[in-house]
Design an enzyme around this catalytic site. Structure first.
Site, PDB file in Angstrom:
ATOM      1  N   GLU A 146       4.445 -11.310  -5.713  1.00 24.16           N
ATOM      2  CA  GLU A 146       3.403 -11.400  -6.742  1.00 24.16           C
ATOM      3  C   GLU A 146       3.834 -10.818  -8.077  1.00 24.16           C
ATOM      4  OE1 GLU A 146       3.579  -9.386  -4.197  1.00 24.16           O
ATOM      5  OE2 GLU A 146       2.541  -7.481  -4.499  1.00 24.16           O
ATOM      6  N   LYS A 195      -9.324 -12.655 -16.083  1.00 28.07           N
ATOM      7  CA  LYS A 195      -9.340 -12.831 -17.543  1.00 28.07           C
ATOM      8  C   LYS A 195      -8.679 -14.140 -17.987  1.00 28.07           C
ATOM      9  CE  LYS A 195     -10.325 -10.503 -21.381  1.00 28.07           C
ATOM     10  NZ  LYS A 195     -11.586  -9.734 -21.534  1.00 28.07           N
ATOM     11  N   HIS A 224       7.945  -7.949  -3.120  1.00 30.14           N
ATOM     12  CA  HIS A 224       6.659  -8.317  -3.734  1.00 30.14           C
ATOM     13  C   HIS A 224       6.756  -9.640  -4.493  1.00 30.14           C
ATOM     14  CE1 HIS A 224       4.495  -4.543  -2.975  1.00 30.14           C
ATOM     15  NE2 HIS A 224       5.672  -3.968  -3.092  1.00 30.14           N
ATOM     16  N   GLY A 252       0.832  -1.200   0.000  1.00 26.21           N
ATOM     17  CA  GLY A 252       0.000   0.000   0.000  1.00 26.21           C
ATOM     18  C   GLY A 252       0.863   1.243   0.000  1.00 26.21           C
ATOM     19  N   SER A 274     -21.242  -9.752 -27.573  1.00 23.15           N
ATOM     20  CA  SER A 274     -20.485  -8.757 -28.335  1.00 23.15           C
ATOM     21  C   SER A 274     -19.458  -9.429 -29.224  1.00 23.15           C
ATOM     22  CB  SER A 274     -19.762  -7.819 -27.366  1.00 23.15           C
ATOM     23  OG  SER A 274     -18.719  -8.525 -26.716  1.00 23.15           O
ATOM     24  N   GLY A 275     -19.219 -10.718 -28.971  1.00 21.26           N
ATOM     25  CA  GLY A 275     -18.168 -11.399 -29.701  1.00 21.26           C
ATOM     26  C   GLY A 275     -16.841 -11.315 -28.961  1.00 21.26           C
ATOM     27  N   GLY A 276     -16.799 -10.526 -27.906  1.00 18.59           N
ATOM     28  CA  GLY A 276     -15.601 -10.454 -27.067  1.00 18.59           C
ATOM     29  C   GLY A 276     -15.478 -11.730 -26.245  1.00 18.59           C
ATOM     30  N   VAL A 277     -14.320 -11.893 -25.598  1.00 19.63           N
ATOM     31  CA  VAL A 277     -14.052 -13.141 -24.884  1.00 19.63           C
ATOM     32  C   VAL A 277     -15.079 -13.395 -23.780  1.00 19.63           C
ATOM     33  CG1 VAL A 277     -12.333 -14.412 -23.578  1.00 19.63           C
ATOM     34  CG2 VAL A 277     -11.591 -12.791 -25.305  1.00 19.63           C
ATOM     35  N   ASP A 278     -15.321 -12.388 -22.956  1.00 15.23           N
ATOM     36  CA  ASP A 278     -16.144 -12.622 -21.771  1.00 15.23           C
ATOM     37  C   ASP A 278     -17.579 -13.005 -22.124  1.00 15.23           C
ATOM     38  OD1 ASP A 278     -13.833 -11.811 -20.551  1.00 15.23           O
ATOM     39  OD2 ASP A 278     -14.552  -9.789 -20.097  1.00 15.23           O
ATOM     40  N   SER A 279     -18.197 -12.222 -23.009  1.00  9.45           N
ATOM     41  CA  SER A 279     -19.593 -12.542 -23.307  1.00  9.45           C
ATOM     42  C   SER A 279     -19.695 -13.842 -24.089  1.00  9.45           C
ATOM     43  CB  SER A 279     -20.292 -11.383 -24.025  1.00  9.45           C
ATOM     44  OG  SER A 279     -19.795 -11.201 -25.323  1.00  9.45           O
ATOM     45  N   SER A 280     -18.689 -14.154 -24.893  1.00  8.08           N
ATOM     46  CA  SER A 280     -18.718 -15.426 -25.627  1.00  8.08           C
ATOM     47  C   SER A 280     -18.659 -16.611 -24.667  1.00  8.08           C
ATOM     48  CB  SER A 280     -17.545 -15.528 -26.595  1.00  8.08           C
ATOM     49  OG  SER A 280     -17.604 -14.495 -27.539  1.00  8.08           O
ATOM     50  N   CYS A 291       5.102  -6.291   1.940  1.00  8.40           N
ATOM     51  CA  CYS A 291       5.470  -4.887   1.914  1.00  8.40           C
ATOM     52  C   CYS A 291       4.689  -4.091   2.964  1.00  8.40           C
ATOM     53  CB  CYS A 291       5.292  -4.323   0.509  1.00  8.40           C
ATOM     54  SG  CYS A 291       6.324  -2.881   0.257  1.00  8.40           S
ATOM     55  N   TYR A 292       3.747  -3.257   2.547  1.00  4.57           N
ATOM     56  CA  TYR A 292       2.977  -2.532   3.553  1.00  4.57           C
ATOM     57  C   TYR A 292       2.371  -3.502   4.573  1.00  4.57           C
ATOM     58  CZ  TYR A 292      -0.325   0.779   5.654  1.00  4.57           C
ATOM     59  OH  TYR A 292      -1.011   1.574   6.548  1.00  4.57           O
TER      60      TYR A 292
HETATM   61  N1  GLN Z   1       4.391   2.736   1.618  1.00  2.58           N
HETATM   62  C1  GLN Z   1       5.214   1.727   2.163  1.00  2.58           C
HETATM   63  C2  GLN Z   1       6.690   2.036   1.912  1.00  2.58           C
HETATM   64  O1  GLN Z   1       7.006   2.961   1.227  1.00  2.58           O
HETATM   65  C3  GLN Z   1       4.862   0.384   1.569  1.00  2.58           C
HETATM   66  C4  GLN Z   1       5.118   0.337   0.099  1.00  2.58           C
HETATM   67  C5  GLN Z   1       4.509  -0.868  -0.562  1.00  2.58           C
HETATM   68  O2  GLN Z   1       3.660  -1.553  -0.008  1.00  2.58           O
HETATM   69  N2  GLN Z   1       4.891  -1.108  -1.797  1.00  2.58           N
HETATM   70  O3  GLN Z   1       7.550   1.353   2.401  1.00  2.58           O
END
Ligand code: GLN
Length: 514
Positions: free
Chosen positions: A171, A370, A169, A55, A223-229, A82-83
């Site tokens: 992720e 998606k 991170h 965050g 619509s022919g898009g992925v989701d509605s199809s 992180c945060y």
């Molecule tokens: N704001 C916090 C920092 O600067 C956490 C940052 C983050 O979660 N990417 O360390």
């Protein structure tokens, strides 16, 4: 059906959806909730584990998003990122402050491989960092399990309590072994077995839809898009000929797209469903005549779409259910899995009002990302070409023609775009752009062709790389490919005598032109 679940608590980090996606890639179901969510509600969900996201705030600031220490006493493993890691430390009595050296980007982290979190992770591993603050002193009970040159507490754990804090991170794909770490968390620490799979999703949804719909009539705006199809095919498998799909061809689709949609969903296609194609091209062109302003064009297209749909729905008569292809990012963006997303029509079909006499909206894909929708699509046997289709805006080519839209201009941009797509496909690029298309500028300029002066339009080519479409950068398409596309366009598309390549990133540009 109860399935195991990981709860992601969102503190406003830019990667919140990525966290959930990575967990789901481990075959574990996962949902995102705001940090404001009641602890009681979280407990009732009986999560196998909890992940706190990053965050933008600093935990020690007045009014920064927080949580009570009861969150760490549920007997459920918690992983702070992180945060989230800083918050865990702060709430449990550690010390978080501004770091003497802030870290941003790829950083080498040294990990203690005896921690379950880092099982099978290299001792020195590249991770993505993005922080100004750091954990100066971990909370009592915690043991430091990773550090970098500038960050003494890059990760800490309190094994007995199932608490884990990571400064970086996992992720983000730049964290080379991040998926492995999340995998370790959900399997080795939370004890998940991994029961989230797309084949079981299809089966379960079909059963649930049948139960809900009974013998009612169902309408799907395609619509022919992925989701509605994908939504349409899922519904068709579930309720067969109780389903009618209405496909409005507004004359602003890519070349041959209307026919391609009809091939798949029409009477000659593999699905048994009532398919209505409304050829409303003329009607849209008439409404758009003389209109240059992008926002007005969007409004006109959206409204006309509804009018056409409305007329068709009336013809069909009493419809009980309306199907929408809402997907999880729409739900999250509309207010974090809250109560808000009951009717969120504008994403898919341009804001359907409740004129149709229906009892309920069915959104079979509202829990999926998606890439999961695509997996379901393949599972259902939808052609790959359709499943891997690029995102295409609702107003279609209407906003890829700068200025007034006319039938002739639509032809030009369709043909130029088809050439561009053909050549990109043939080029065998090592990295495909995430989105690419041709647009028609409103600029005419002088050229020479066959010894004769021309005064014609310029086509702009766009290609971007992006992960989330929130930011994007122009792709570096090889010069030879651009040359080939250009020469084909000016030769094959009448009234185009110039091709430009757009290298603007987003921001400050947008992906689309209008
Ligand atoms: N704001 C916090 C920092 O600067 C956490 C940052 C983050 O979660 N990417 O360390």
């Amino acid at each position: 059906m109860s399935r195991e679940k990981i709860v992601v608590i969102d503190f406003g980090g830019q990667y919140n959806q990525l966290v959930a996606r990575r967990v789901r890639e481990c075959n574990v179901y996962c949902e995102i909730y705001s940090y404001k969510t009641d602890l009681k509600k979280i407990r009732e969900m009986e999560p196998k584990g909890i992940i706190l996201t990053g965050g933008p705030n600093s935990v020690y600031e007045e009014g920064a998003p927080s949580c009570g220490k009861e969150l760490f006493e549920l007997g459920v493993p918690v992983l702070g990122l992180c945060y989230g890691a800083q918050l865990m430390s702060h709430v449990l009595g550690g010390h978080v402050c501004k770091a003497p050296v802030r870290e941003y980007g790829r950083i080498e982290v040294t990990v203690d491989r005896s921690s379950k979190l880092f099982g099978n992770v290299s001792e020195k591993t590249i991770c993505w960092m993005s922080h100004n603050d750091y954990i100066e002193k971990p909370a009592p009970g915690f043991r430091v399990i990773a550090h970098t040159a500038d960050c003494p507490v890059a990760a800490a754990e309190w094994v007995e309590r199932g608490l884990y804090a990571i400064q970086f991170h996992p992720e983000v794909l730049h964290t080379q072994e991040g998926s492995r770490m999340l995998h370790n968390f959900v399997y080795e620490i939370c004890g998940c077995v991994g029961d989230w799979r797309m084949d079981s999703f299809v089966e379960t949804s079909i059963r649930a839809i049948r139960e809900k719909v009974g013998s009612g009539k169902v309408l799907c705006a395609l619509s022919g898009g992925v989701d509605s199809s994908v939504a349409a095919v899922l519904l068709s498998k579930a309720v067969g000929d109780q389903l009618t799909c209405v496909f409005v061809d507004h004359g602003l689709l890519r070349k041959n797209e209307g026919d391609e949609v009809e091939e798949v969903f029409g009477p000659n296609g593999p699905y048994e469903l009532h398919f209505i194609r409304v050829n409303a091209q003329e009607r849209f062109y008439r409404k758009l005549a003389g209109v240059e302003e992008p926002e007005r064009k969007r409004k006109i297209i959206g409204e006309e779409f509804i009018r056409v749909f409305e007329e068709e729905a009336k013809k069909i008569g009493r419809v009980d259910f309306l199907v929408q292809g809402t997907i999880y990012p729409d739900v999250v963006e509309s207010g974090l899995g809250g109560e808000s997303a009951v009717i969120k029509s504008h994403h898919n079909v341009g804001g359907l009002p409740d004129y149709v006499d229906f009892k309920e909206i069915i959104e079979p894909l509202r829990d999926l990302f998606k890439d999961e929708v695509r997996k379901v699509g393949l599972e259902l046997g939808i052609p790959e070409k359709l499943v891997y289709r690029q995102p295409f805006p609702g107003p279609g080519l209407g906003i890829r023609i700068v200025g007034e839209v006319t039938a002739e201009k639509v032809k030009m941009v369709q043909n130029a775009d088809a050439i561009y797509r053909e050549e990109i496909a043939a080029a065998g690029l090592s990295h495909m752009p995430d989105q690419y298309f041709a647009a028609l500028t409103n600029m005419r300029s002088v050229g020479v062709m066959g010894d004769e002066r021309t005064y014609d339009y310029a086509v702009a080519l766009r290609a971007v790389n992006t992960v989330d479409f929130m930011t994007a950068e122009a792709s570096q398409i090889p010069w030879e490919v651009l040359q080939r596309v250009t020469s084909r366009i000016v030769n094959e598309v009448a009234h185009v005598n110039r091709v430009l390549y757009d290298i603007t990133s987003k921001p400050p540009g947008t992906v689309e032109f209008e």
